[in-house]
Write a protein that holds these residues in place. Structure first.
Motif, PDB file in Angstrom:
ATOM      1  N   LYS A 106       0.871  -1.173   0.000  1.00 52.95           N
ATOM      2  CA  LYS A 106       0.000   0.000   0.000  1.00 52.95           C
ATOM      3  C   LYS A 106       0.916   1.234   0.000  1.00 52.95           C
ATOM      4  O   LYS A 106       2.143   1.104   0.039  1.00 52.95           O
ATOM      5  CB  LYS A 106      -0.889   0.017   1.247  1.00 52.95           C
ATOM      6  N   THR A 112     -10.320  -4.714  -5.897  1.00 50.92           N
ATOM      7  CA  THR A 112     -11.486  -4.189  -5.206  1.00 50.92           C
ATOM      8  C   THR A 112     -11.541  -4.754  -3.793  1.00 50.92           C
ATOM      9  O   THR A 112     -10.708  -5.564  -3.394  1.00 50.92           O
ATOM     10  CB  THR A 112     -12.768  -4.562  -5.975  1.00 50.92           C
ATOM     11  N   VAL A 113     -12.517  -4.313  -3.024  1.00 49.43           N
ATOM     12  CA  VAL A 113     -12.800  -4.887  -1.715  1.00 49.43           C
ATOM     13  C   VAL A 113     -13.932  -5.895  -1.897  1.00 49.43           C
ATOM     14  O   VAL A 113     -14.954  -5.577  -2.498  1.00 49.43           O
ATOM     15  CB  VAL A 113     -13.202  -3.799  -0.702  1.00 49.43           C
ATOM     16  N   ARG A 124     -15.315  -9.169   4.861  1.00 45.97           N
ATOM     17  CA  ARG A 124     -14.914  -8.039   4.032  1.00 45.97           C
ATOM     18  C   ARG A 124     -13.395  -7.979   3.976  1.00 45.97           C
ATOM     19  O   ARG A 124     -12.723  -7.908   5.009  1.00 45.97           O
ATOM     20  CB  ARG A 124     -15.482  -6.738   4.589  1.00 45.97           C
ATOM     21  N   THR A 125     -12.837  -8.017   2.750  1.00 43.62           N
ATOM     22  CA  THR A 125     -11.399  -8.201   2.575  1.00 43.62           C
ATOM     23  C   THR A 125     -10.824  -7.164   1.623  1.00 43.62           C
ATOM     24  O   THR A 125     -11.322  -6.969   0.517  1.00 43.62           O
ATOM     25  CB  THR A 125     -11.118  -9.619   2.005  1.00 43.62           C
ATOM     26  N   ARG A 126      -9.764  -6.486   2.073  1.00 47.33           N
ATOM     27  CA  ARG A 126      -9.014  -5.555   1.225  1.00 47.33           C
ATOM     28  C   ARG A 126      -7.556  -5.985   1.256  1.00 47.33           C
ATOM     29  O   ARG A 126      -6.842  -5.749   2.233  1.00 47.33           O
ATOM     30  CB  ARG A 126      -9.141  -4.106   1.719  1.00 47.33           C
ATOM     31  N   TRP A 127      -7.107  -6.644   0.200  1.00 50.82           N
ATOM     32  CA  TRP A 127      -5.713  -7.085   0.137  1.00 50.82           C
ATOM     33  C   TRP A 127      -4.846  -6.144  -0.689  1.00 50.82           C
ATOM     34  O   TRP A 127      -3.623  -6.118  -0.515  1.00 50.82           O
ATOM     35  CB  TRP A 127      -5.632  -8.492  -0.459  1.00 50.82           C
ATOM     36  N   ASN A 146      -4.389  -2.297  -3.256  1.00 48.74           N
ATOM     37  CA  ASN A 146      -4.725  -0.885  -3.347  1.00 48.74           C
ATOM     38  C   ASN A 146      -6.069  -0.681  -4.045  1.00 48.74           C
ATOM     39  O   ASN A 146      -6.380  -1.367  -5.028  1.00 48.74           O
ATOM     40  CB  ASN A 146      -3.667  -0.138  -4.165  1.00 48.74           C
ATOM     41  N   ASP A 147      -6.843   0.296  -3.558  1.00 54.05           N
ATOM     42  CA  ASP A 147      -7.994   0.753  -4.336  1.00 54.05           C
ATOM     43  C   ASP A 147      -7.522   1.846  -5.291  1.00 54.05           C
ATOM     44  O   ASP A 147      -6.322   2.129  -5.417  1.00 54.05           O
ATOM     45  CB  ASP A 147      -9.132   1.222  -3.422  1.00 54.05           C
ATOM     46  N   LEU A 156     -12.252 -10.243  -5.868  1.00 48.07           N
ATOM     47  CA  LEU A 156     -11.352  -9.106  -5.672  1.00 48.07           C
ATOM     48  C   LEU A 156     -10.877  -8.513  -6.992  1.00 48.07           C
ATOM     49  O   LEU A 156     -10.005  -7.645  -6.994  1.00 48.07           O
ATOM     50  CB  LEU A 156     -10.137  -9.527  -4.831  1.00 48.07           C
ATOM     51  N   SER A 183     -10.907  -6.323 -10.513  1.00 49.49           N
ATOM     52  CA  SER A 183     -11.319  -4.953 -10.779  1.00 49.49           C
ATOM     53  C   SER A 183     -10.999  -4.615 -12.225  1.00 49.49           C
ATOM     54  O   SER A 183     -10.495  -5.451 -12.985  1.00 49.49           O
ATOM     55  CB  SER A 183     -10.602  -3.993  -9.819  1.00 49.49           C
TER      56      SER A 183
END
Length: 277
Positions: A176, A199-200, A213-216, A218-219, A246, A248
């Motif tokens: 990140k 994405t998340v 809910r997973t954020r691995w 960068n958005d 996930l 995008s």
């Protein structure tokens, strides 16, 4: 080991290539191959596993069989996660090509202890080399600088700045934005940088199996922030294609990046594509 969906054409393309500078192939997920004009070939985070269905489900083809790779000088790993350090994906490259595996300490623990590469494959212990932030390694015609990374999900992540007379490539692993990136951006003139994007989503928890809910990765805003601090000439989004839930669309990044000085352009590629420095 999963066999390649593509037979060996990508491996042959890489072996037969004679770049005028540096050719960079995207292997999907966060994997890349760099080949210089002198023939030096470096793999970074190559992964041909299928994940751990139904938790992590691979959404793209398996582009090569590592048993087919006979020409490689080094394999670099950014951190210890399975899709970055994976014996079935990487140890055959060391075994067949005599390549050296460079990785931080926790990644080497996976290779040496968890997966026993030196016992399960014809890999010598001196082919496994520990690296840490601040080190510089010469690999053929490339100079590789080991820098920090900010991946809260990893125990010891690093990033790599790979310099060549034709240009400079940055691989951030799953980083990140980091306080270190302004310094790195000032210290190096980076022509092309790969940053993980996604994405998340709701991914089954490793312990309970319940969706979480997973954020691995960068958005849209994080990846542009990191690219701006690194002063990337070109940003290549990676990892967006890999895991079900996930994925995008990197084309949206045009809207997020257009008002920033960096990156100057987006390099949008799909698995198997080649970019030249």
């Amino acid at each position: 080991m999963t066999s390649s969906d593509w037979d060996d054409w990508l491996v042959r393309e890489i072996e037969d290539a004679s770049p005028e500078g540096v050719a960079v192939w995207y292997l999907g997920c966060n994997g890349f191959v760099l080949k210089g004009t002198g023939g030096t070939t470096i793999f970074i985070d190559p992964y041909v596993g299928v994940g751990d269905p139904p938790r992590t489900v691979r959404m793209i083809p398996v582009p090569f069989d590592p048993e087919d790779i006979g020409e490689a000088d080094a394999v670099l790993a950014t951190h210890e996660h399975t899709d970055h350090v994976h014996g079935p994906s990487q140890a055959p490259i060391l075994e067949n090509a005599g390549a050296t595996f460079y990785a931080p300490d926790d990644s080497l623990t996976v290779a040496r202890e968890d997966e026993s590469w030196t016992e399960e494959y014809d890999v010598a212990d001196d082919q496994l080399v520990e690296v840490t932030e601040g080190e510089t390694i010469d690999i053929g015609e490339f100079t590789v600088h080991v820098e920090g990374a900010n991946d809260p999900d990893a125990t010891h992540p690093v990033s790599y700045v790979v310099e060549h007379e034709a240009g400079t490539f940055f691989h951030g692993g799953d980083t990140k934005p980091s306080e270190e990136f302004e310094r790195i951006g000032s210290a190096y003139d980076i022509d092309l940088g790969a940053l993980a994007f996604g994405t998340v989503g709701r991914i089954p928890d490793k312990e309970t199996g319940e969706p979480k809910r997973t954020r691995w990765y960068n958005d849209e805003n994080q990846i542009v922030e990191a690219a701006a601090d690194l002063e990337l000439e070109a940003l290549l989004p990676s990892h967006w294609d890999m895991w079900r839930g996930l994925t995008s669309d990197p084309k949206v990044l045009h809207h997020h990046a257009k008002s920033f000085e960096y990156p100057n352009r987006l390099e949008l590629v799909e698995i198997g594509d080649r970019v030249d420095l």
